[in-house]
Each structure stands twice: as C-alpha cells, then as structure tokens.
Design an enzyme around this catalytic site. Structure first.
Site, PDB file in Angstrom:
ATOM      1  N   CYS A   1       5.692 -15.074  -6.795  1.00 34.38           N
ATOM      2  CA  CYS A   1       4.242 -15.289  -6.940  1.00 34.38           C
ATOM      3  C   CYS A   1       3.846 -15.272  -8.411  1.00 34.38           C
ATOM      4  O   CYS A   1       3.747 -14.208  -9.038  1.00 34.38           O
ATOM      5  CB  CYS A   1       3.465 -14.220  -6.177  1.00 34.38           C
ATOM      6  SG  CYS A   1       1.668 -14.411  -6.287  1.00 34.38           S
TER       7      CYS A   1
ATOM      8  N   CYS B   1       0.491 -13.535  -9.105  1.00 29.43           N
ATOM      9  CA  CYS B   1       0.609 -12.075  -9.056  1.00 29.43           C
ATOM     10  C   CYS B   1       1.260 -11.518 -10.323  1.00 29.43           C
ATOM     11  O   CYS B   1       0.811 -10.517 -10.870  1.00 29.43           O
ATOM     12  CB  CYS B   1       1.449 -11.643  -7.847  1.00 29.43           C
ATOM     13  SG  CYS B   1       0.933 -12.348  -6.274  1.00 29.43           S
ATOM     14  N   ASP B   2       2.345 -12.154 -10.761  1.00 27.22           N
ATOM     15  CA  ASP B   2       3.201 -11.545 -11.782  1.00 27.22           C
ATOM     16  C   ASP B   2       3.271 -12.303 -13.104  1.00 27.22           C
ATOM     17  O   ASP B   2       3.878 -11.819 -14.060  1.00 27.22           O
ATOM     18  CB  ASP B   2       4.633 -11.392 -11.227  1.00 27.22           C
ATOM     19  CG  ASP B   2       4.674 -10.543  -9.972  1.00 27.22           C
ATOM     20  OD1 ASP B   2       3.869  -9.595  -9.877  1.00 27.22           O
ATOM     21  OD2 ASP B   2       5.499 -10.818  -9.082  1.00 27.22           O
TER      22      ASP B   2
END
Length: 322
Positions: A136, A139-140
């Site tokens: 992701c 997300c990261d």
C-alpha cells in the site's frame, strides 16, 4: 454441533468490524463479533500508521487494533475468536457456521471480512515485510520520501501507486512482467509522462535484497526475454498486483463482481439479501484505507439498527392485526 441465536453478528475484525461493533453495542444490540483468521485484519501487519485521524504522532498498527478492540468491548461487544466457514441466507433469520461446529441464527449479519493483498510468493517478501516491502503506497509511501523505490504490477492500481510515489521519491522503478500494461490508457499515459518513473518491461523480480539492520536495500530483477539480470538500488518495494477479497463463503448468496468484491446498494451497506450488510475492504476495491473501512463499519451498524427496528415494528403491527 451447538446452536445460538444472535441479534447482530459481525463477521471479521479490523477497522470495519470493530467500528460496527462500537456502534451496535452502543445502540444496545448486543453484537457478537468473530475475529476471523487474522484478528485485527491487515493493519496488524503494518508497523506505523500515520494517516488515521486522532493519532498526531502516528501509531503502531497492531496497537491501533487493540485500541479499537478495547473500545468495542468497553460498550459490551461479545468478542470471540473463530472463523465463519459456511452461511445459509435462504431463509430468515440467517444461518452462519463458525469453525464448522457452532451454528448461529442471526437476525442481522455485518460482513467485515476484508481483503488480502496478493504477493509474488518470494521468501524475501516475508523476510522484509514491514521492513521495506509493502502492498500500500498510500499507507507507507511517506516513509520513503527522498528514497528510490520499486513498484511491481501493470494494472491501474500499480500505475496509481507509481505516480503517487513519484511525488515523494526521486526514482520509481515500475516492474512490468509483459511488454504492455493492463492499466487504462489514461493511467498508462500518466505513468509514461512522469519523468522519474522508469518502466522495466518484460521484467520479473527474482529476489528482494536487504539485511536485518536496514531492511530492503535493493531488488534483483531479470528480463524474461533476454535473461539479463539487474540489481536495483531501492529502499522500498511495493507489490501492486491486486487484492483478493475474503468473500468465498458468500458465493452463491451475495452479489459480487468478477473478482469477488461484494456489491452494495449505492450509499448504503445493504447487500442483495435482506438483513445482510457488507463493510470494509470486502466491498471496497477502490480506497482500501483504515479510515474508509471504519466509516463503512459505522454505516453497517446503523443500517442493521434501522433494519431491526423496522422488523420489530412489522412484527408488532402484525400481532395487533391478529
């Protein structure tokens, strides 16, 4: 085989399931939540969560799910470990079997089974999970700002992740297995027109490189036509080859798309079966974020509450009519 009657049954944990439990328990519906095979869902495999509102300093993914769980239990959620293995939605109330040995008849069912990211199957993916390997970018990606990264995939998701990362990273390698992409034309053009994205055609990943101290340091790739190998110096390795929704047990009962994502009536969590509601990543192939999952969990609980209230009203008026 044991049997039990439940007013609200929540299948699966994670942000969607726990949020549904918080709302349902506060409404006095005495929800029963079964955590599924991975209690807490995908966030339990994420070290740092920095994009969820209310955590200004970020939070460890597993700890965040513990917080959600405690909040749900605080209001009276009956949380249990177990896996839903079979359902029967042919009559009302609905039937759900847990671990093939416990039968539940449920007046309402909230599905929060989530989805699982697909991986390449390399042992090094597991070795460097949360140490440079991610599924992701939204997300990261922030953790790799100013560093070079690689993205594996050729569809719209991979193209979106590559262009997203290109805004943060000086160099993005896009590893494509064939000599063409499956992404939509506009997404392909966007990738090709981004100067710091380099597409490696006809290329497959042989190994993710790194060490325990710093995590991922590179990736060894091979051209599947020429056999030529190359080592990429990257700090992040993003796998974007798709997700599989955890919805197999609902096949034949609930409407879903060709990849298994549950279909809901627009703007609601209602499925095609009365009293069955779908939330979180099991019904979301677009956003797949903790905050959106939590939002649909809230919707599922509110929809279930209204459904049960209508059922109760129908039964009471039917009794008066008699």
């Amino acid at each position: 085989m044991t049997t039990e009657n439940v007013k609200v049954l929540i299948i699966g944990s994670g942000p969607a399931g726990y949020t549904a439990a918080i709302y349902a328990s506060r409404a006095g519906l005495s929800p029963v939540l079964y955590t599924g095979g991975q209690p807490g869902g995908q966030l339990t495999t994420t070290n740092d969560v920095e994009n969820y509102p209310g955590y200004p300093d970020g939070i460890n993914g597993p700890q965040m799910m513990v917080d959600f769980q405690k909040q749900a239990e605080r209001f009276g959620t009956d949380l249990r470990f177990g896996l839903a293995t079979k359902v029967d939605f042919s009559s009302y109330p609905h039937k759900v079997w847990i671990d093939d040995k416990h039968e539940i008849t449920a007046e309402s069912v909230i599905i929060s089974t989530g989805a699982s990211a697909k991986y390449l199957g390399l042992p090094s993916e597991q070795t460097f999970a949360n140490k440079g390997v991610s599924a992701c970018a939204v997300c990261d990606g922030f953790f790799y700002k100013g560093k070079s990264v690689a993205v594996v995939g050729a569809g719209d998701t991979a193209a979106e992740e590559a262009t997203y990362l290109a805004n943060l990273c000086p160099k993005v390698y896009m590893i494509v297995r064939r000599d063409e992409m499956r992404a939509s034309k506009i997404m392909q053009e966007r990738v090709k027109s981004t100067p710091n994205i380099e597409i490696l055609w006809d290329t497959e990943t042989e190994e993710i490189l790194g060490n325990d101290e710093v995590g991922v340091t590179g990736a060894r790739v091979v051209n599947n036509k020429t056999g030529e190998k190359r080592e990429l110096e990257v700090s992040g390795f993003f796998v974007a080859i798709g997700h599989k929704p955890n919805t197999d047990i609902f096949k034949g009962w609930l409407d879903m798309d060709e990849t298994g994502y549950l279909k809901v009536k627009p703007g609601t969590s209602h499925t095609n079966i009365e009293g069955v509601f779908a939330t979180g990543d099991a019904a979301d192939k677009v956003y797949r974020q903790a905050v959106t999952a939590a939002g649909t969990g809230c919707m599922g609980a509110l929809d279930a509450e209204r459904f049960l209230a209508e059922k109760e009203f129908e039964m009471s008026t039917a009794e008066v009519a008699e």
